[in-house]
Design a protein around this motif. Structure first.
Motif, PDB file in Angstrom:
ATOM      1  N   ARG A  89       0.879  -1.150  -0.129  1.00 44.37           N
ATOM      2  CA  ARG A  89      -0.094   0.002   0.165  1.00 44.37           C
ATOM      3  C   ARG A  89       0.902   1.352   0.042  1.00 44.37           C
ATOM      4  NH1 ARG A  89      -3.433  -2.926   3.732  1.00 44.37           N
ATOM      5  NH2 ARG A  89      -2.189  -2.129   5.434  1.00 44.37           N
ATOM      6  N   SER A 137       2.968   1.713  -3.114  1.00 47.79           N
ATOM      7  CA  SER A 137       2.437   2.343  -4.079  1.00 47.79           C
ATOM      8  C   SER A 137       2.102   3.826  -4.174  1.00 47.79           C
ATOM      9  CB  SER A 137       1.050   1.620  -4.294  1.00 47.79           C
ATOM     10  OG  SER A 137       1.094  -0.006  -4.352  1.00 47.79           O
ATOM     11  N   LEU A 173      -0.272  -3.148  -6.192  1.00 49.51           N
ATOM     12  CA  LEU A 173      -1.731  -3.125  -6.396  1.00 49.51           C
ATOM     13  C   LEU A 173      -2.374  -4.464  -6.727  1.00 49.51           C
ATOM     14  CD1 LEU A 173      -2.158   0.518  -7.755  1.00 49.51           C
ATOM     15  CD2 LEU A 173      -2.452  -0.139  -5.234  1.00 49.51           C
ATOM     16  N   LYS A 197      -6.786  -1.203  -0.806  1.00 46.86           N
ATOM     17  CA  LYS A 197      -5.453  -0.611  -1.254  1.00 46.86           C
ATOM     18  C   LYS A 197      -5.184   0.737  -0.414  1.00 46.86           C
ATOM     19  CE  LYS A 197      -6.097  -1.944  -6.052  1.00 46.86           C
ATOM     20  NZ  LYS A 197      -7.407  -2.514  -5.762  1.00 46.86           N
TER      21      LYS A 197
END
Length: 225
Positions: free
Chosen positions: A51, A54, A95, A105
């Motif tokens: 998470r 990203s 993801l 996410k």
């Protein structure tokens, strides 16, 4: 300088290709059987890293697109393209893992980088930024991330000044990302994710060396984080 720079480009290209191949294998195996069939929990280091990195990667892509339009310098534009392409692909992989694991996410009940404190509760004393060691402000959610003010300054600069702003900000960004990836190498339990994290460490360290050289070539120094 030219020879060293070419060496860095060759090294970065090789690592980037290796990361893409490793990432493809990771996506294929992360949700598969064997030792990696156990799904990580929502509060695990595996999920936290996927998470948070990203989000971290998304800003690197954004900064790279900004500088692409603010300079015509081939070296910086090539670096920006490599960073944007590699980190966008890695972001998609992470993801994708969260989707495979059936995990959100975004975790509204968990602050960024909280997963790094899982190492005996002493994340801030291991050389890695643990939970609570970064003050989120002005859009900078994690260590190394640029603030909205930084991004605004980059977007207003042009030519050599834009190159310097980008290189200085991306150096800080990479150093924060390296610490996060090192945290995953130590704490994550999914083998393919740990391998990708180690690949990030190797590639970004090489890019850090190149960016320092590019800054010096422009008569500038590394900015303190």
């Amino acid at each position: 300088m030219i020879r060293a720079t070419r060496t860095h480009w060759a090294a970065i290209a090789a690592v980037a290709l290796a990361l893409l191949f490793a990432g493809a294998a990771a996506v294929a195996s992360a949700g598969g059987g064997g030792t990696e069939s156990r799904t990580p929990s929502a509060d695990s280091a595996d999920a936290g890293f996927a998470r948070d990195m990203s989000v971290h990667h998304q800003q690197a892509v954004e900064m790279s697109f900004i500088v692409r339009d603010r300079t015509r310098d081939d070296e910086v534009r090539r670096l920006a393209y490599d960073i944007a392409n590699t980190q966008a692909n890695q972001r998609g992989m992470m993801l994708g893992w969260l989707d495979l694991w059936g995990l959100p996410k975004l975790a509204a009940d968990s602050e960024p980088m909280a997963w790094m404190a899982q190492e005996g509760g002493h994340g801030s004393h291991t050389g890695h930024p643990g939970h609570g060691t970064h003050e989120a402000k002005d859009g900078s959610l994690m260590q190394g991330m640029a603030t909205r003010t930084d991004l605004g300054r980059l977007g207003k600069a042009s030519g050599k000044q834009a190159e310097i702003e980008y290189l200085q900000l991306m150096l800080i960004h990479h150093n924060g990302g390296i610490s996060m990836a090192e945290g995953c190498v130590k704490l994550c339990t999914v083998d393919t994710e740990r391998s990708l994290a180690q690949g990030m460490v190797d590639a970004q360290r090489s890019e850090v060396e190149l960016m320092v050289a590019l800054l010096h070539k422009r008569g500038a120094e590394v900015r303190a984080s």
